[in-house]
Design an enzyme around this catalytic site. Sequence first.
Site, PDB file in Angstrom:
ATOM      1  N   LYS A   1      72.774  30.251   9.155  1.00 35.19           N
ATOM      2  CA  LYS A   1      71.427  30.703   9.468  1.00 35.19           C
ATOM      3  C   LYS A   1      71.400  32.225   9.586  1.00 35.19           C
ATOM      4  O   LYS A   1      72.345  32.856  10.054  1.00 35.19           O
ATOM      5  CB  LYS A   1      70.951  30.074  10.785  1.00 35.19           C
ATOM      6  CG  LYS A   1      71.054  28.542  10.813  1.00 35.19           C
ATOM      7  CD  LYS A   1      70.239  27.887   9.718  1.00 35.19           C
ATOM      8  CE  LYS A   1      70.387  26.375   9.740  1.00 35.19           C
ATOM      9  NZ  LYS A   1      69.652  25.729   8.639  1.00 35.19           N
ATOM     10  N   GLY A   2      70.299  32.801   9.154  1.00 41.21           N
ATOM     11  CA  GLY A   2      70.133  34.249   9.278  1.00 41.21           C
ATOM     12  C   GLY A   2      70.892  35.054   8.257  1.00 41.21           C
ATOM     13  O   GLY A   2      71.184  36.230   8.485  1.00 41.21           O
TER      14      GLY A   2
ATOM     15  N   HIS B   1      69.176  38.401   2.842  1.00 39.58           N
ATOM     16  CA  HIS B   1      68.545  38.083   1.560  1.00 39.58           C
ATOM     17  C   HIS B   1      69.081  39.005   0.460  1.00 39.58           C
ATOM     18  O   HIS B   1      69.555  40.105   0.744  1.00 39.58           O
ATOM     19  CB  HIS B   1      67.027  38.254   1.663  1.00 39.58           C
ATOM     20  CG  HIS B   1      66.377  37.226   2.532  1.00 39.58           C
ATOM     21  ND1 HIS B   1      65.072  37.323   2.940  1.00 39.58           N
ATOM     22  CD2 HIS B   1      66.854  36.073   3.061  1.00 39.58           C
ATOM     23  CE1 HIS B   1      64.765  36.284   3.691  1.00 39.58           C
ATOM     24  NE2 HIS B   1      65.828  35.511   3.772  1.00 39.58           N
TER      25      HIS B   1
ATOM     26  N   LYS C   1      63.313  26.233   5.068  1.00 39.86           N
ATOM     27  CA  LYS C   1      63.649  27.634   5.331  1.00 39.86           C
ATOM     28  C   LYS C   1      62.573  28.339   6.165  1.00 39.86           C
ATOM     29  O   LYS C   1      62.389  29.559   6.076  1.00 39.86           O
ATOM     30  CB  LYS C   1      63.888  28.415   4.030  1.00 39.86           C
ATOM     31  CG  LYS C   1      64.969  27.812   3.131  1.00 39.86           C
ATOM     32  CD  LYS C   1      66.229  27.462   3.882  1.00 39.86           C
ATOM     33  CE  LYS C   1      66.927  28.657   4.475  1.00 39.86           C
ATOM     34  NZ  LYS C   1      68.120  28.293   5.287  1.00 39.86           N
ATOM     35  N   GLY C   2      61.908  27.555   6.982  1.00 40.94           N
ATOM     36  CA  GLY C   2      60.903  28.143   7.866  1.00 40.94           C
ATOM     37  C   GLY C   2      61.403  28.336   9.279  1.00 40.94           C
ATOM     38  O   GLY C   2      60.758  29.008  10.083  1.00 40.94           O
ATOM     39  N   GLY C   3      62.550  27.715   9.593  1.00 43.03           N
ATOM     40  CA  GLY C   3      63.095  27.810  10.944  1.00 43.03           C
ATOM     41  C   GLY C   3      63.101  26.483  11.665  1.00 43.03           C
ATOM     42  O   GLY C   3      63.088  26.435  12.900  1.00 43.03           O
TER      43      GLY C   3
ATOM     44  N   TYR D   1      68.202  35.610  18.062  1.00 45.95           N
ATOM     45  CA  TYR D   1      68.282  35.031  19.406  1.00 45.95           C
ATOM     46  C   TYR D   1      69.180  33.792  19.419  1.00 45.95           C
ATOM     47  O   TYR D   1      69.177  32.996  18.490  1.00 45.95           O
ATOM     48  CB  TYR D   1      66.895  34.650  19.914  1.00 45.95           C
ATOM     49  CG  TYR D   1      66.151  35.814  20.523  1.00 45.95           C
ATOM     50  CD1 TYR D   1      66.241  36.077  21.892  1.00 45.95           C
ATOM     51  CD2 TYR D   1      65.377  36.654  19.729  1.00 45.95           C
ATOM     52  CE1 TYR D   1      65.571  37.147  22.453  1.00 45.95           C
ATOM     53  CE2 TYR D   1      64.697  37.736  20.285  1.00 45.95           C
ATOM     54  CZ  TYR D   1      64.801  37.976  21.645  1.00 45.95           C
ATOM     55  OH  TYR D   1      64.138  39.044  22.195  1.00 45.95           O
TER      56      TYR D   1
END
Length: 314
Positions: free
Chosen positions: A277-278, A281, A71-73, A262
């Site tokens: 993704k994104g 929360h 979950k860091g990208g 992006y």
Amino acid sequence: MAAFLLGAVLLIVQPQIVPSRPAVNSNAETSQSVQRELLKKTSQKNDFKENIHSNGSCQQLPQTIIIGVRKGGTRALLEMLSLHPDIAAAESEVHFFDWEDHYRNGLQWYINQMPFSYPHQITMEKTPAYFTSPKVPERVYNMNQSMRLLLILRDPSERVLSDYTQVFYNHMQKHKPYPSIEQFLIKDDELNVDYKAINRSLYYIHMQNWLKYFPLDHIHIVDGDKLIKDPFPEIEKVERFLKLSPQINASNFYFNKTKGFYCLRDSGRERCLHESKGRAHPQVDTRLLEKLHEYFHEPNKKFFELVGRTFNWH
């Protein structure tokens, strides 16, 4: 005479001695030793079957691995780097070094999971669980001591919330109930430091393990928070670290107002990350968030000292 000849033959066919590696803790598991020997045996180039395509490309071991963090990208980073023509990336998470069933299959199996690439390309895979798995650094070292590693990190508190969010939605998709995040974060009116998501955000502990085997200049840390807000400068740094020619441009990125992050533009084709993704929360009580920020203050400080760099985290 026959016995003498047999002994000579046995000496000739014995495997080469692999380079020595750093000392490990004496309480290492016996199974690790067995796997280490398996890796040594399968690491001889002569043991590999070259899967060569008619166009001259072939499958090969990765020269770069995105080791985490969960979950860091990592997916965003991989997709962005895939814009570079000299990057050949495995599409799926391989989990070779952290899953025993996969690791037991040996390096030939690992090679078979890689994409076909040309000699000038860098083969890459990403498995976020590698960073926090105690066994992985030594196993990667045994395979390739010169491995270039990419580690993408986010604010530890935000990473905890993203970790929970992913598992929550996975349960929702299966129509299974899942506890609120407060039930995980609080235990006996205190912060539950045994919660796995919190442990995964103690970056300095896991980084210490990697630095036993790889020097810091072999590990490039990508600022995941900056990658979300302004991806191009972070990707430029990765290009330099991997000694790639600068091929990715600012024009390859555009902000999608609908999604709120992006997306990528490549040869006129636009694409965004998966809808998973994104995600937003969960709403968390302010006091609980403050407890989380407080808890990570000292671990973050230790991490900054370890890597000689600071990040804009709470």
